[in-house]
Design a protein around this motif. Structure first.
Motif, PDB file in Angstrom:
ATOM      1  N   LEU A 144      -7.546  24.935  -4.478  1.00  0.00           N
ATOM      2  CA  LEU A 144      -8.675  25.264  -3.608  1.00  0.00           C
ATOM      3  C   LEU A 144      -8.657  26.725  -3.138  1.00  0.00           C
ATOM      4  O   LEU A 144      -7.816  27.508  -3.567  1.00  0.00           O
ATOM      5  CB  LEU A 144      -8.726  24.287  -2.432  1.00  0.00           C
ATOM      6  N   HIS A 148      -9.953  26.299   2.570  1.00  0.00           N
ATOM      7  CA  HIS A 148      -8.930  25.257   2.609  1.00  0.00           C
ATOM      8  C   HIS A 148      -7.621  25.797   3.199  1.00  0.00           C
ATOM      9  O   HIS A 148      -7.002  25.154   4.058  1.00  0.00           O
ATOM     10  CB  HIS A 148      -8.692  24.718   1.191  1.00  0.00           C
ATOM     11  N   ASP A 151      -8.090  25.987   6.846  1.00  0.00           N
ATOM     12  CA  ASP A 151      -8.105  24.640   7.452  1.00  0.00           C
ATOM     13  C   ASP A 151      -6.679  24.128   7.642  1.00  0.00           C
ATOM     14  O   ASP A 151      -6.318  23.615   8.700  1.00  0.00           O
ATOM     15  CB  ASP A 151      -8.868  23.645   6.567  1.00  0.00           C
TER      16      ASP A 151
END
Ligand code: CCH
Length: 288
Positions: A144, A148, A151
């Motif tokens: 990703l 990501h 996150d």
């Protein structure tokens, strides 16, 4: 009901420099990869801590719940049973140390013995039962992009600078098709802690590897080195890239930032009251 075992460990009585030295003694292993267990011990310490979620104060290096399925079988942890097994003799020689302290200490030993910075370390982690394990998906997915990465690492409480600093650990070790599907080392010195990861990232021309495996990059010139999609985004993201450039130019700066970020990573989820003794271990070559 608390999932953490009620019996406090008898830390303080253990000679942690002695345990450090015992781990240092088993790092060299000519039957393993590039000749050192250091990279895989570093990955074990990171995966044991990188499950932390600051919003719920769950996961983190306290617990060592990767001893149990299903966490031991989470895809991100593939291959780490070797690291856990190699540390069993150290646990047997020092039954008072918790697995969570042992795995964390093994990461610190590996980084220091492979030529990296001194990582301040604090004992006192307590092992937990399987019920304290975190759900799958807390560790980063290499396929990703930057959203990501943010996150995952913001969830643990890290910022962009710390994300880039921690990523420099990929100077070490390699990807194994049977573990992750990816293949190859990031640098030409995978058993030495250097800022080589940042230099390679900036200086090499990276092209997509032509193969049936997952998308990854190889250096165009030799095809011997690799980058994951998540490594490559550090170059493309305008907030990450300046740190790649700074760390490539200044290894000292990276050593300092990496030592702080790795220490912080190892403290995630560990209850502290501020009065704990902080250890700064001597490298084995400084003890002679
Ligand atoms: Fe990593 N890492 N890592 N990594 N990692 C892999 C191997 C190592 C990601 C994916 C992978 C960190 C961050 C990330 C190490 C340390 C750190 C592999 C190959 C993948 C895939 C596993 C295999 O095939 O055996 C992703 C995605 C991220 C996102 O940020 C951080 C942070 C650290 C430590 C601070 C080390 C060391 C290895 C080499 C292990 C070995 O066995 O050689």
């Amino acid at each position: 009901f608390s999932p953490v075992s009620p019996k406090p460990p008898v830390h303080g009585e253990l000679n942690y420099q002695k345990v450090y030295n015992q781990i240092a003694d088993i790092l060299e292993d000519n039957d393993w990869d590039d000749g050192s267990l250091g990279p895989i011990f570093t990955r074990l310490a990171w995966h044991a801590s990188g499950t932390y979620d600051k919003a719920t104060n769950t996961g983190g290096s306290n617990g060592a719940t990767m001893r149990f399925a299903p966490e031991s079988e989470h895809a991100a942890n593939a291959g780490l049973s070797v690291a856990r097994a190699k540390l069993e003799p150290i646990k047997a020689a020092n039954p008072e140390i918790t697995y969570s302290d042992l795995w964390s200490l093994a990461g610190v030993v590996s980084i220091q013995e492979m030529g990296g910075p001194t990582i301040p370390w604090i004992p006192g982690r307590r092992d937990a039962e399987a019920i304290a394990a975190t759900p799958d998906g807390r560790l980063p997915d290499a396929t990703l992009g930057s959203k990501h990465l943010r996150d995952i690492f913001y969830r643990m409480g890290f910022d962009d600078r710390e994300i880039v600093a921690l990523s420099g650990a990929h100077a070490l070790g390699r990807c194994h098709p049977k573990n992750s599907g990816f293949d190859g080392p990031w640098t030409t010195s995978p058993t030495l802690v250097t800022n080589g990861y940042f230099k390679e990232l900036l200086e090499k021309k990276w092209v997509e590897k032509k193969w049936k495996g997952p998308k990854q990059y190889v250096d165009k010139e030799t095809g011997d080195l690799m980058m994951l999609p998540t490594d490559f985004v550090l170059l493309q993201d305008k907030s990450f890239r300046p740190w790649v450039e700074k760390y490539a130019a200044d290894e000292k700066l990276w050593f300092n930032d990496f030592a702080s970020a790795f220490h912080k990573l190892q403290e995630l989820g560990v209850p502290r009251n501020g009065s704990e003794k902080v250890y700064h271990f001597k490298r084995t070559d400084e003890q002679q």
